[in-house]
Design a protein around this motif. Structure first.
Motif: not given
Length: 153
Positions: A1-9, A59-72
């Motif tokens: 599932m792709a992560i989209n930081i735009t939607n998160i923000l 602990t923290v969570y690290v996710a990759v958003s290829e859609v937004d070229n970012s690490v969350i």
């Protein structure tokens, strides 16, 4: 599932874009170490740790958003589809020993490490998620773009 930081923000509460430097170097710094001899880990500067409020996090969570070229990165379980990473203190910085996350980031963005063991990034956006947990989006590519639209656009 792709992560989209735009939607998160866009669903977040308090948006801040950071590209802070002090004396030519950034006080907000995200580092990636990727080497056989020195290991694979991520580092978060003191300023990032403080802004994320993870001084005492285990602990923290690290996710990759290829859609937004970012690490969350966030302590929020809303990123639970990312990599769950243990947080270790190293002075005032925090180190995430997370070989899987490093591999995911390096492979996704095709980051070259020829002759180098580390890379640093300092263009990032901080926000607060609906669960009141801070989140940071670190841009790995296309550092001139922000994911959240300007209110005046």
């Amino acid at each position: 599932m792709a992560i989209n930081i735009t939607n998160i923000l866009n669903n977040s509460k308090a948006h801040t874009i950071i590209e802070a430097t002090h004396g030519g170097s950034s006080v907000y710094s995200f580092g990636i170490v990727n080497s056989e001899g020195n290991g694979k880990r991520l580092s978060l500067s003191k300023a990032m740790v403080t802004k994320l409020g993870i001084e005492n996090a285990e602990t923290v969570y690290v996710a990759v958003s290829e859609v937004d070229n970012s690490v969350i990165i966030s302590e929020s379980a809303s990123l639970d589809h990312g990599h769950k990473c243990n947080v270790k203190k190293s002075g005032e910085k925090r180190i995430l020993y997370a070989a899987g996350a490093v591999k995911d980031i390096v492979d996704t963005f095709k980051i070259p490490f020829d002759g180098k063991t580390s890379r640093s990034y300092n263009h990032m956006e901080f926000d607060v998620l609906p669960d009141n947990k801070p989140v940071v989006c670190v841009y790995i590519k296309d550092s001139g773009q922000s994911a959240k639209k300007n209110e005046n656009d």
